[in-house]
Design a protein around this motif. Sequence first.
Motif, mmCIF file in Angstrom:
data_model
loop_
_atom_site.group_PDB
_atom_site.id
_atom_site.type_symbol
_atom_site.label_atom_id
_atom_site.label_comp_id
_atom_site.label_asym_id
_atom_site.label_seq_id
_atom_site.Cartn_x
_atom_site.Cartn_y
_atom_site.Cartn_z
ATOM 1 N N GLY A 1 0.808 -1.216 0.000
ATOM 2 C CA GLY A 1 0.000 0.000 0.000
ATOM 3 C C GLY A 1 0.843 1.269 0.000
ATOM 4 N N ARG A 2 2.133 1.142 -0.211
ATOM 5 C CA ARG A 2 3.050 2.291 -0.216
ATOM 6 C C ARG A 2 3.247 2.764 -1.666
ATOM 7 N NH1 ARG A 2 7.710 -0.479 3.207
ATOM 8 N NH2 ARG A 2 8.877 1.358 2.553
ATOM 9 N N PHE A 3 2.146 3.239 -2.247
ATOM 10 C CA PHE A 3 2.142 3.619 -3.653
ATOM 11 C C PHE A 3 3.052 4.818 -3.924
ATOM 12 C CE2 PHE A 3 -2.165 1.790 -2.916
ATOM 13 C CZ PHE A 3 -1.951 0.608 -3.603
ATOM 14 N N ASP A 4 3.075 5.791 -3.000
ATOM 15 C CA ASP A 4 3.933 6.974 -3.178
ATOM 16 C C ASP A 4 5.390 6.553 -3.310
ATOM 17 O OD1 ASP A 4 1.611 8.386 -2.822
ATOM 18 O OD2 ASP A 4 2.101 9.107 -0.821
ATOM 19 N N GLU A 5 5.823 5.688 -2.402
ATOM 20 C CA GLU A 5 7.219 5.240 -2.430
ATOM 21 C C GLU A 5 7.516 4.414 -3.673
ATOM 22 O OE1 GLU A 5 8.658 3.601 1.379
ATOM 23 O OE2 GLU A 5 6.790 4.403 2.229
ATOM 24 N N ALA A 6 6.576 3.610 -4.105
ATOM 25 C CA ALA A 6 6.782 2.770 -5.293
ATOM 26 C C ALA A 6 6.974 3.637 -6.538
ATOM 27 C CB ALA A 6 5.603 1.820 -5.471
ATOM 28 N N VAL A 7 6.126 4.653 -6.692
ATOM 29 C CA VAL A 7 6.233 5.529 -7.866
ATOM 30 C C VAL A 7 7.509 6.360 -7.782
ATOM 31 C CG1 VAL A 7 5.145 7.412 -9.127
ATOM 32 C CG2 VAL A 7 3.746 5.571 -8.218
ATOM 33 N N HIS A 8 7.837 6.809 -6.575
ATOM 34 C CA HIS A 8 9.066 7.588 -6.403
ATOM 35 C C HIS A 8 10.293 6.735 -6.756
ATOM 36 C CE1 HIS A 8 11.930 10.251 -4.111
ATOM 37 N NE2 HIS A 8 11.297 11.089 -4.908
ATOM 38 N N LEU A 9 10.269 5.464 -6.406
ATOM 39 C CA LEU A 9 11.356 4.558 -6.756
ATOM 40 C C LEU A 9 11.484 4.440 -8.280
ATOM 41 C CD1 LEU A 9 13.511 2.493 -5.866
ATOM 42 C CD2 LEU A 9 11.710 0.760 -5.892
ATOM 43 N N LEU A 10 10.356 4.331 -8.973
ATOM 44 C CA LEU A 10 10.398 4.284 -10.443
ATOM 45 C C LEU A 10 11.039 5.548 -11.014
ATOM 46 C CD1 LEU A 10 6.901 2.829 -11.446
ATOM 47 C CD2 LEU A 10 9.100 1.659 -11.452
ATOM 48 N N LEU A 11 10.683 6.698 -10.438
ATOM 49 C CA LEU A 11 11.243 7.956 -10.932
ATOM 50 C C LEU A 11 12.746 8.010 -10.682
ATOM 51 C CD1 LEU A 11 10.699 10.801 -12.127
ATOM 52 C CD2 LEU A 11 10.533 11.611 -9.782
ATOM 53 N N GLN A 12 13.172 7.657 -9.483
ATOM 54 C CA GLN A 12 14.606 7.704 -9.172
ATOM 55 C C GLN A 12 15.399 6.783 -10.084
ATOM 56 O OE1 GLN A 12 14.412 6.755 -4.982
ATOM 57 N NE2 GLN A 12 14.895 8.871 -4.419
ATOM 58 N N ARG A 13 14.897 5.579 -10.273
ATOM 59 C CA ARG A 13 15.642 4.630 -11.114
ATOM 60 C C ARG A 13 15.611 5.066 -12.581
ATOM 61 N NH1 ARG A 13 15.793 -0.494 -8.416
ATOM 62 N NH2 ARG A 13 16.545 0.008 -6.331
ATOM 63 N N SER A 14 14.526 5.706 -13.013
ATOM 64 C CA SER A 14 14.474 6.215 -14.387
ATOM 65 C C SER A 14 15.538 7.291 -14.587
ATOM 66 C CB SER A 14 13.089 6.781 -14.702
ATOM 67 O OG SER A 14 12.112 5.779 -14.611
ATOM 68 N N ILE A 15 15.705 8.133 -13.578
ATOM 69 C CA ILE A 15 16.746 9.167 -13.658
ATOM 70 C C ILE A 15 18.120 8.502 -13.736
ATOM 71 C CG2 ILE A 15 17.863 11.039 -12.382
ATOM 72 C CD1 ILE A 15 15.035 11.784 -11.340
ATOM 73 N N HIS A 16 18.314 7.428 -12.959
ATOM 74 C CA HIS A 16 19.592 6.713 -13.005
ATOM 75 C C HIS A 16 19.822 6.082 -14.381
ATOM 76 C CE1 HIS A 16 20.729 7.313 -8.880
ATOM 77 N NE2 HIS A 16 19.558 6.871 -8.455
ATOM 78 N N HIS A 17 18.762 5.563 -15.009
ATOM 79 C CA HIS A 17 18.898 5.002 -16.355
ATOM 80 C C HIS A 17 19.364 6.081 -17.332
ATOM 81 C CE1 HIS A 17 17.231 1.274 -15.095
ATOM 82 N NE2 HIS A 17 15.954 1.630 -15.097
ATOM 83 N N ILE A 18 18.744 7.260 -17.256
ATOM 84 C CA ILE A 18 19.113 8.354 -18.159
ATOM 85 C C ILE A 18 20.536 8.802 -17.879
ATOM 86 C CG2 ILE A 18 18.589 10.730 -18.829
ATOM 87 C CD1 ILE A 18 15.609 10.048 -18.214
ATOM 88 N N ALA A 19 20.886 8.913 -16.597
ATOM 89 C CA ALA A 19 22.233 9.355 -16.232
ATOM 90 C C ALA A 19 23.283 8.350 -16.696
ATOM 91 C CB ALA A 19 22.331 9.561 -14.726
ATOM 92 N N ALA A 20 22.957 7.066 -16.641
ATOM 93 C CA ALA A 20 23.906 6.046 -17.099
ATOM 94 C C ALA A 20 24.100 6.127 -18.614
ATOM 95 C CB ALA A 20 23.421 4.657 -16.706
ATOM 96 N N ALA A 21 23.011 6.424 -19.333
ATOM 97 C CA ALA A 21 23.091 6.483 -20.794
ATOM 98 C C ALA A 21 23.764 7.766 -21.263
ATOM 99 C CB ALA A 21 21.694 6.388 -21.400
#
Length: 195
Positions: free
Chosen positions: A106-126
């Motif tokens: 039920g921690r939807f805020d944290e789950a979506v925030h995790l997706l955003l953080q990791r997406s930023i890491h994907h872009i930063a890696a590329a």
Amino acid sequence: MRDIQYAPLPPNPVQKSDPPEWLVKLVRFLVDLFEPIGKWLGAGWNGIEILLALLAGLGVLWIAWTMLQRWRLNRALAAPAAPATVIDRAAALALLEDADALAAQGRFDEAVHLLLQRSIHHIAAARPDWLSPSSTAREIGLIPGLPAAARQAFTQIAREVERSLYALRALAADDWHRAREAYAAFALQNLASAR
């Protein structure tokens, strides 16, 4: 015609009065205060000219450096898109598992925030040249070189996080599913099409 005067009038005697004592004291104080500075400026004017020239040169260099950095950033932002194979399939699936585990609690805020953080890491890696420590999610979503599918997914995820953080509205399951689908569609579809 005797009533018209042609001869100049004698000058009025000007009565000189001494200035008030407070004004004399103020002038003496200002002279005592600024006289050493004036002597120093007069004696060291050559050094002051050199210092001012150096400061002006540093100012020109700083302006040139700032313009060069802006030009490099604009050039980097307009660079071609990063390859779609940047996101490792195992990493994308692991991220979705971690986020799903948070959402299951039920921690939807944290789950979506995790997706955003990791997406930023994907872009930063590329493309590390696209991001700076002060880059915001909105700025990242507007990077011209970002593929359209990545931009759309990133913008959807960022929108949900902004709603959670700034509108102070807890995310619901529907919000989580929208963000998860956006990430999964981008990451896994691009991985499948890259093979």
